[in-house]
Scaffold this motif. Sequence first.
Motif, PDB file in Angstrom:
ATOM      1  N   PRO A 103     -15.270  31.380  11.494  1.00  0.00           N
ATOM      2  CA  PRO A 103     -14.572  30.555  12.481  1.00  0.00           C
ATOM      3  C   PRO A 103     -13.098  30.420  12.116  1.00  0.00           C
ATOM      4  CG  PRO A 103     -16.594  29.502  11.773  1.00  0.00           C
ATOM      5  CD  PRO A 103     -16.377  30.643  10.842  1.00  0.00           C
ATOM      6  N   PRO A 104     -12.193  30.423  13.099  1.00  0.00           N
ATOM      7  CA  PRO A 104     -10.772  30.224  12.807  1.00  0.00           C
ATOM      8  C   PRO A 104     -10.524  28.870  12.149  1.00  0.00           C
ATOM      9  CG  PRO A 104     -11.105  30.986  15.057  1.00  0.00           C
ATOM     10  CD  PRO A 104     -12.455  30.625  14.530  1.00  0.00           C
ATOM     11  N   ILE A 105      -9.479  28.790  11.354  1.00  0.00           N
ATOM     12  CA  ILE A 105      -9.099  27.550  10.673  1.00  0.00           C
ATOM     13  C   ILE A 105      -7.669  27.217  11.070  1.00  0.00           C
ATOM     14  CG2 ILE A 105      -8.746  26.418   8.449  1.00  0.00           C
ATOM     15  CD1 ILE A 105     -10.799  28.344   7.261  1.00  0.00           C
ATOM     16  N   LEU A 106      -7.444  25.982  11.512  1.00  0.00           N
ATOM     17  CA  LEU A 106      -6.110  25.528  11.907  1.00  0.00           C
ATOM     18  C   LEU A 106      -5.604  24.519  10.887  1.00  0.00           C
ATOM     19  CD1 LEU A 106      -3.865  25.579  14.104  1.00  0.00           C
ATOM     20  CD2 LEU A 106      -5.022  23.612  15.160  1.00  0.00           C
ATOM     21  N   THR A 107      -4.379  24.744  10.428  1.00  0.00           N
ATOM     22  CA  THR A 107      -3.766  23.843   9.441  1.00  0.00           C
ATOM     23  C   THR A 107      -2.416  23.387   9.961  1.00  0.00           C
ATOM     24  OG1 THR A 107      -4.829  25.089   7.659  1.00  0.00           O
ATOM     25  CG2 THR A 107      -3.030  23.629   7.038  1.00  0.00           C
ATOM     26  N   ALA A 108      -2.117  22.108   9.789  1.00  0.00           N
ATOM     27  CA  ALA A 108      -0.804  21.593  10.162  1.00  0.00           C
ATOM     28  C   ALA A 108       0.156  21.764   8.995  1.00  0.00           C
ATOM     29  CB  ALA A 108      -0.897  20.123  10.551  1.00  0.00           C
ATOM     30  N   LEU A 109       1.375  22.144   9.274  1.00  0.00           N
ATOM     31  CA  LEU A 109       2.380  22.318   8.225  1.00  0.00           C
ATOM     32  C   LEU A 109       3.376  21.175   8.203  1.00  0.00           C
ATOM     33  CD1 LEU A 109       3.063  26.161   8.545  1.00  0.00           C
ATOM     34  CD2 LEU A 109       1.419  24.971   7.103  1.00  0.00           C
ATOM     35  N   ALA A 118     -12.568  22.552  18.774  1.00  0.00           N
ATOM     36  CA  ALA A 118     -13.788  22.179  19.485  1.00  0.00           C
ATOM     37  C   ALA A 118     -14.610  23.402  19.888  1.00  0.00           C
ATOM     38  CB  ALA A 118     -13.428  21.370  20.730  1.00  0.00           C
ATOM     39  N   LEU A 119     -13.933  24.483  20.283  1.00  0.00           N
ATOM     40  CA  LEU A 119     -14.640  25.640  20.823  1.00  0.00           C
ATOM     41  C   LEU A 119     -13.724  26.851  20.766  1.00  0.00           C
ATOM     42  CD1 LEU A 119     -17.126  26.758  22.450  1.00  0.00           C
ATOM     43  CD2 LEU A 119     -15.875  26.105  24.530  1.00  0.00           C
ATOM     44  N   THR A 120     -14.287  27.989  20.417  1.00  0.00           N
ATOM     45  CA  THR A 120     -13.542  29.261  20.447  1.00  0.00           C
ATOM     46  C   THR A 120     -14.265  30.213  21.390  1.00  0.00           C
ATOM     47  OG1 THR A 120     -12.746  28.990  18.183  1.00  0.00           O
ATOM     48  CG2 THR A 120     -12.688  31.213  19.109  1.00  0.00           C
ATOM     49  N   VAL A 121     -13.537  30.723  22.380  1.00  0.00           N
ATOM     50  CA  VAL A 121     -14.127  31.593  23.402  1.00  0.00           C
ATOM     51  C   VAL A 121     -13.308  32.878  23.505  1.00  0.00           C
ATOM     52  CG1 VAL A 121     -14.826  31.799  25.815  1.00  0.00           C
ATOM     53  CG2 VAL A 121     -14.874  29.561  24.693  1.00  0.00           C
ATOM     54  N   TYR A 146      -5.639  30.606  10.757  1.00  0.00           N
ATOM     55  CA  TYR A 146      -6.241  31.589   9.846  1.00  0.00           C
ATOM     56  C   TYR A 146      -7.462  32.209  10.507  1.00  0.00           C
ATOM     57  CZ  TYR A 146      -8.745  33.461   5.777  1.00  0.00           C
ATOM     58  OH  TYR A 146      -9.420  34.270   4.893  1.00  0.00           O
ATOM     59  N   THR A 147      -7.512  33.541  10.512  1.00  0.00           N
ATOM     60  CA  THR A 147      -8.663  34.247  11.089  1.00  0.00           C
ATOM     61  C   THR A 147      -9.092  35.372  10.154  1.00  0.00           C
ATOM     62  OG1 THR A 147      -7.177  35.706  12.339  1.00  0.00           O
ATOM     63  CG2 THR A 147      -8.062  33.792  13.501  1.00  0.00           C
ATOM     64  N   GLU A 148     -10.400  35.652  10.180  1.00  0.00           N
ATOM     65  CA  GLU A 148     -10.934  36.850   9.527  1.00  0.00           C
ATOM     66  C   GLU A 148     -11.687  37.644  10.588  1.00  0.00           C
ATOM     67  OE1 GLU A 148     -13.180  36.214   5.980  1.00  0.00           O
ATOM     68  OE2 GLU A 148     -11.756  34.754   5.169  1.00  0.00           O
TER      69      GLU A 148
END
Length: 968
Positions: A103-109, A118-121, A146-148
Amino acid sequence: MGKGFYISNTVVIVGIVLAAGALCTITALPAAITSLPTTEPWDQWRLPQTLSPQTYNITMWPRLEPDPNGLYIFTGLSKVVFRCVIDTDLILIHSNKLNMTKPPILTALGSSPAPAIALTVMHPLTQYMAIHLTEKLIAGESYELYTEFIGELSDDLGGFYRSEYYENGVKKVVATTQMEATDARKAFPCFDEPAMKAIFHITLLHDPATVALSNGVMIDKVDLTVDGTLVTKTTFAPTVVMSTYLVAFVVSDFGFTEQNTEDLQIRIFARQDAINAGQGQYALNVTGPMFKFFEKYYNVPYPLPKSDQVGLPDFSFGAMENWGLITYRETALLYDEEISSNENKERIVTVIAHELAHQWFGNLVTVRWWNDLWLNEGFATYGEYIGADSAEPDWNIKDLIVLNDVHKVFAIDALATSHPLSSKEEEILRPEQIKEVFDTISYSKGASVLRMLSSFLTEAVFIQGVQTYLDYFKFSNTVYTDLWEHLQTAVDISGTSLPKTVQEIMDRWVLQMGFPVVTINTATGDITQEHFLLDPETKPDRPSEFNYEWFVPISWTKKEAAQPLYWLLQKTELSDKMKISGDEWILANINVTGYYRVNYDTENWQRLLNVLQTSRQSIPIINRAQLIDDSFNLAKAGIIETTLALRTTLFLASETEYMPWESALKNLDYFYLMFDRTEVYGPMQTYVGKQVKNLFDYFTTLTHWEDVPPGHTDQYNQVNALRVACSTGLENCTTLVKTWFQKWMDDPTVNLIKVNLRSAVYCSAIAAGGEKEWDFAWQEFEKATVASEKDKLRAAMTCATEPWLLNRYLQYTLDPNKIRKQDATSTITSIASNVVGQPLAWDFVRANWEYIFTQYGAGSFAFADLIDGITKRLSTPFELQQLIQFRDDYAHIGFGSGTLALEQSIERTQANIKWVEKNQQANGHALEERNSTQRVEAESQLGLDDLGSLQEAEVNLLVKPDLMHFTQ
């Protein structure tokens, strides 16, 4: 590396191991959600302007061996840092044919925490990954995604793909890229639009026996063990700010040759055997000087410390301008002194010049959207001539733009289904629409109008405007009017006088399709302009705010005296200066610097024909070519008589310059296309054979077919003399080529055929031979290790006259082990150019369209050329119906980048039908009389035995209206 963008070794290893666990899960992505309303952002083809990328940190690991399922794959991870421009709870990022392994990961800088995902489509239709958030991102704040992912390293020549070749019997695999225009999203998730520029930090994991390349210089290289596999991790310096379509990486075991100056490293990479044989040396020799030339020309330093240039066995384009890592077809980069021809050498220097011109025009300053692609490609096409001229100043190569681009694009732009250079952004949205823009209009018309602009501004003023434009917008994006503003400033500073502003003049050439034919009546002084259409009965569907009128810069001479530039600003004007009398004559569009055709009153045409025959040197070489090209196309449009056009070729019996001959042969080729299945073919062959015999004899005396003519274009004309003499049945020519080819067949280890002549000799010998000659060529094709030699043989085999051989060859194009995918469509079109092969190729493509379209990539740039090539000869109502049926039968599959070409082929076929109906019988009689009656009359009138005098007598008969036997 900057803060927040460093990926530690541990993270790299863990990420890749997790991805490796999903290697066997490559499947088609879920079907698009069709129930979503079209107003949703993910149903739109353009990214919302809510997010702006700043940096990417990408690690890619291509596998050069197939997995247990027989798939070649790559795995990767990406960190993209972006700034929120407008508050939004949606991250929309391009991703095509990639499977996410985590799953993608979002980080605030910043100081505020990142909202949860909530959801990835996935939306395959619009090629988006939509990440829905629980809260909104805050405008002005920066975040990291961040994605793999995992993807297939397929052989489709797009995105991150593989190329295969054999060296010393061993199969080699190369991982390489082609991102332009919309395929970076096939390699990694990205904001894949040209205006979404960012800095790229790239790391490649690869087999230790291979070498990794990317846009930046290598800054670190270490060996690691990942999941029990030893790999090398190569890290590259961050790029400058650039667009996603310029990202590139290559993993191979290529060799290289290099040249280092104090501030630039240049390396030529290719197959090790090719490098060992010195095939990269010519490219290396010319690249450095051309870099220096362009730095001076643009007055902006090249911003990178290196330029790697890589010759690839499989590549869809001729080349690609990736910043710091330019990729090429082998034929566009590698040169072998013993095997490559003069034409091969010119192709290499012009393609390199084209890509180097892009390093500034396209890479440094990039168009905001693809609707202005013409500015990138038009300037690079114009730049290829001036860059190549700087490297090979003795070639006079800048003149060849008239034959290769101006005359070429006239044929397309004279159709009602043409299109403007610049369209509205909303008209160019889908990937297939974007690929359609990579056409002759963008490249050749773009170059032609820029050359015209440079001419009427003067080169000094033009360069000054270009230099300030590039300096002002470096590392950013523009629209084409930004260039007009900087050119206008240069005009104002220089004091150059123009009748209108640069924008007012150029908008008429850029925003409306087509071009004018300017008619000069030397008896009255009337000057008029009309939109030139191949079929005047057709009307463009596309309206023009300028009503298809142009501001036309007319360069002209009265007799041999150059006159001041005349601006035609209205539909009709009157100028006493263009009224002439006596033996005066007017010639307009000197050196074809203007993008328009020229017509004259009958009397001035008559005077020009007399000058061509009696003192052709009074007319510049380029304009001798122009008079032929203009007259033939004016005749095709029904503006002048076809017989007048044919008369412009009479002087060729004593002409030895390449450009007029090449212009004539290209235009006479239309007669062959229309008549080579009719009774007119015989008289055509006789006429052309008589015209070319003197040229063949000229080169026989000059070179004895053993020496190379001294001039660059003379070498081309030597080839023309041999090719046309053989194709029209001149016995001396046929004997020569059959003897040469037979000697080679007798001893395949020794090929004594002169390299410049090989294409013509191979084709002529195979056409005159049968299965034995064809099979020998195929064997030599399979053995050849020099790409240019393989190309000559591949093309020559399409010249066969046995239908079963051509049918077999067509089947070979569906087998990549026989004919590489990059060469399949050009092989089919070459077969279609053969009168025997045309119906075979036409039936073959219709029967196999679904397979060709799906296997060769729905977005292939070659489909336009394929459709154009297989339909050029269509000229009957039955063939028109077949063409329309083809369009209708496969509408559900589509035609990709060939969609517009298909409509243009329908329009062209309709015009062909009308032309043939009007001209077949008349031209047959005309040619027969030209070949028999006139010669008899000339002999009986003058009693001449001297060949030169006889030809002059024949000409006099033709140019005197009361004796003219050509009838319309």
